[in-house]
Design a protein around this motif. Structure first.
Motif, PDB file in Angstrom:
ATOM      1  N   UNK A   1       0.825  -1.207   0.000  1.00 30.08           N
ATOM      2  CA  UNK A   1       0.000   0.000   0.000  1.00 30.08           C
ATOM      3  C   UNK A   1       0.859   1.257   0.000  1.00 30.08           C
ATOM      4  N   UNK A   2       1.941   1.255   0.787  1.00 33.88           N
ATOM      5  CA  UNK A   2       2.729   2.478   0.912  1.00 33.88           C
ATOM      6  C   UNK A   2       3.414   2.859  -0.398  1.00 33.88           C
ATOM      7  N   UNK A   3       3.885   1.884  -1.174  1.00 37.02           N
ATOM      8  CA  UNK A   3       4.474   2.200  -2.481  1.00 37.02           C
ATOM      9  C   UNK A   3       3.441   2.843  -3.389  1.00 37.02           C
ATOM     10  N   UNK A   4       2.264   2.234  -3.452  1.00 39.08           N
ATOM     11  CA  UNK A   4       1.251   2.709  -4.383  1.00 39.08           C
ATOM     12  C   UNK A   4       0.708   4.070  -3.987  1.00 39.08           C
ATOM     13  N   UNK A   5       0.587   4.339  -2.692  1.00 42.58           N
ATOM     14  CA  UNK A   5       0.155   5.660  -2.251  1.00 42.58           C
ATOM     15  C   UNK A   5       1.151   6.732  -2.694  1.00 42.58           C
TER      16      UNK A   5
END
Length: 692
Positions: free
Chosen positions: A281-285
């Motif tokens: 999730x953190x990469x995509x955010x």
């Protein structure tokens, strides 16, 4: 073997203490013959009472090599018997406890010169590390001793040289305190720090494939995001070109899921072709934010579409019905890395018409031999193709046909066994995605994004925010939250809430941001030396309190806190917010000078500090359609050194004095000096474009 009965653990199947945990990673190990304990006093007490060393194993549920080591070692009865006899074994989910992970990762990196997951560390009963590594093979290979050999050597040392081991652990603990300490600095916070960093980043740029550095290649969005900021002020078109080229290459690569959207964790090569297939999730955010900025800077609609593509993936596959965002999807399915994502030519030839297949072969560069082999698999699948854009030159008719091809492949892929979904909701990563959705709404104007952001914030406030005590907890899953408080949770949710406030000007969001900032300062800030600790003072299960400053795959809590506090201070005119941010930058100034590659997000905070922020005050009802249109005009310009605020609520006193006549008005201000008010979108965009 069926391990469940009606969705519950089958009591006839062996389980260990991890069966009572919420973490998907810990639950993956609940049936291991290893007598695992979760991190906590029960395990620590057993180690003290029995005078046994602790074997600490840290990973996360979508970690490929964690799965490999589990299959090879932790499911092996002989290995488990030895661990159970000679050690107290503890499992930690590094996503739930990044503060624990940080301490022992730092230790292992200092011992071995490398880090990663699974992280395996041997501790004394008082939690001091004395030996560690990452993946240990079951047999001597890769130039490494086998896991069994390591265990036997450690057990023998503990028995025969016990005092020496304790002395080594004590000495290393003192060194660890030195590694993690941050001393106040009188280094001048000057623009030269920014230009020096930009020069270093530009030297590391890969002109052929984009990105910075070589294989394995990580997106690490904070680095190109800093370069975009620098390029705007330095009038450096080359730096801008580097970032836009990087975005283009990443979007075309196999690291970008060409069928289902979203980005994988990293590529194993320099070409962005073969990913390590887990999606976080953190990469995509962060990538949503980067592609939005690339779109604003370069104007290419493809970058906006990439941002939309990521959001479609997250809202479709990574969102709890109540509004929280899940953490990650695995690299593996059916025990094979990438099996869900890869295709053979034969599979696609049977799925598509001959014309569609020819188009897919050309566009995706399909080959019979494929482009991916899982070398960790003793029986790898043949002919696997990771889909990437090899030939983007399509006619308009072919583009329409390609859309149908992707729909067919997507539908067929959905019939496959999906990778494991880590469905825990983390306040830290949700804060990132909340902010990304808010910014996407502000830039692209899609009301779906605003609705998802608002729903997410409500979820986090309901599930993880204890309003009476102004306390934010970190993890929620299946109706339960943890008791952990982390700087990254407060800092990331503060930043995301500010993004939502600036996109909507809803005063309640600003009130919540102020509450988060005040509690963050009270719990984590070192008022004497500056900087923020990763953990709260009341956290009792850590041997150190660390002030993390490394902006790796995720920005550090200190970096996020700095920029968020500077923004909030500019909106509210709260001097305490700005002073804490500036003092933190001063503490970490040596890193900014000596190793800027380690702190790109912190550099963005310094950039904001060194340039008087432009204040865009929108006077009027934020819910009126005319006001909404003005907000989209404001956010439709790339101007990172600005804050957007209304004229009611917790904003600074001056903004409240700005008049509202004949509907909403926009005031472009520096300090208390404002240009004439306007409601013309073109005038607003021109004005912001000149604010460098």
């Amino acid at each position: 073997m069926d391990l469940t009965v009606s969705g519950k653990v089958n009591p006839t199947v062996h389980t260990n203490r991890l069966a009572g945990e919420k973490s998907p990673y810990l639950l993956q190990h609940q049936h291991n013959p290893v007598d695992w304990y979760p991190w906590g006093e029960e395990a620590f007490r057993k180690a003290r009472q029995e005078n046994k060393p602790i074997f600490l194993s840290i990973g996360y549920s979508t970690c490929h090599w964690c799965h490999v080591m589990e299959r090879e070692s932790f499911e092996n009865q002989a290995t488990a018997d030895f661990l159970n006899a000679h050690f107290v074994s503890i499992k930690v989910d590094r996503e739930e406890r990044p503060d624990v992970d940080k301490i022992y990762m730092t230790a292992v990196q200092a011992m071995s010169g490398q880090g990663g997951w699974p992280l395996n560390c041997f501790l004394t009963p008082d939690l001091k590390p004395f030996y560690g590594g990452t993946y240990f093979p079951p047999e001597d290979k890769y130039g490494q001793a086998s896991f069994g050999q390591v265990l036997r050597q450690i057990a023998k040392l503990w028995e025969t040289r016990h005092g020496q081991v304790l002395d080594t652990a004590k000495d290393f603990h003192q060194k660890l305190e030195g590694f993690t300490a941050r001393q106040p600095s009188d280094l001048f916070l000057a623009p030269a720090l920014l230009s020096n960093a930009a020069s270093i980043f530009k030297r590391e740029y890969d002109p052929q494939c984009g990105g910075f550095g070589g294989a394995p290649k990580f997106p690490r969005p904070s680095e190109p995001a800093f370069l975009l900021r620098y390029a705007l002020k330095a009038h450096d078109p080359l730096a801008t070109k580097m970032v836009l080229h990087t975005c283009e290459k990443m979007a075309a690569g196999g690291i970008h899921d060409q069928i289902g959207g979203g980005f994988s964790r990293y590529s194993v090569d320099a070409q962005w072709l073969v990913p390590h297939f887990e999606k976080m999730l953190y990469d995509n955010a962060q990538l949503v934010n980067l592609y939005l900025e690339a779109y604003l800077v370069g104007g290419q609609p493809e970058h906006a579409e990439t941002a939309r593509d990521i959001i479609r993936y997250v809202l479709r596959d990574m969102t709890d019905p109540a509004g929280g965002f899940y953490s990650a999807e695995d690299a593996d399915s059916e025990g094979k890395e990438g099996k869900f994502y890869c295709w053979t030519k034969d599979e696609l030839s049977r799925l598509l018409t001959s014309g569609e297949f020819n188009l897919a072969t050309r566009y995706f560069g399909l080959t019979t031999q494929g482009n991916f082999v899982d070398h960790s698999d003793p029986d790898p699948l043949p002919g696997q193709n990771v889909l990437s854009v090899v030939d983007p030159q399509l006619s308009p008719a072919e583009r329409i046909e390609l859309a149908e091809v992707k729909k067919k492949i997507f539908a067929a892929r959905n019939k496959r066994v999906r990778p494991h979904l880590d469905d825990k909701v983390l306040a830290s990563w949700n804060g990132m995605m909340l902010g990304a959705l808010a910014r996407a709404y502000a830039v692209l104007g899609d009301e779906t994004y605003r609705a998802a952001a608002e729903k997410n914030l409500t979820f986090l406030q309901d599930k993880l925010w204890d309003a009476p005590n102004k306390t934010l907890y970190h993890r929620w899953r299946q109706g339960g939250r943890d008791s952990v408080q982390l700087l990254t949770a407060y800092a990331n949710l503060l930043a995301g809430t500010l993004d939502l406030y600036e996109a909507t000007l809803e005063p309640k969001h600003l009130d919540f941001a102020v509450a988060l900032a005040e509690t963050m300062l009270a719990k984590f800030y070192d008022a004497k030396e500056g900087g923020f600790y990763d953990s709260a003072a009341e956290t009792k299960d850590l041997i150190l309190r660390v002030k993390e400053d490394y902006d790796g795959a995720e920005p550090s809590g200190n970096a996020t806190a700095v920029l968020a506090l500077l923004r909030l201070g500019a909106i509210t005119d709260r001097k305490d917010f700005k002073e804490a941010a500036e003092k933190t930058l001063q503490l970490l100034a040596p890193r900014l000078q000596e190793l800027p590659q380690a702190v790109p997000y912190l550099l963005m905070g310094l950039d904001f500090l060194l340039h008087e922020p432009k204040r865009v005050v929108v006077a009027g009802d934020p819910r009126q359609p005319e006001t909404v249109a003005l907000l989209h005009a404001i956010h439709g310009v790339y101007q990172p050194d600005k804050v957007v605020l209304g004229n009611s609520g917790a904003v600074d006193a001056f903004s409240k004095t700005l008049p509202v006549k004949d509907g909403p008005m926009v005031f472009l201000c520096t300090g208390t000096a404002c240009q004439p008010p306007t409601k013309d979108p073109a005038t607003i965009k021109r004005g912001l474009g000149k604010m460098e």
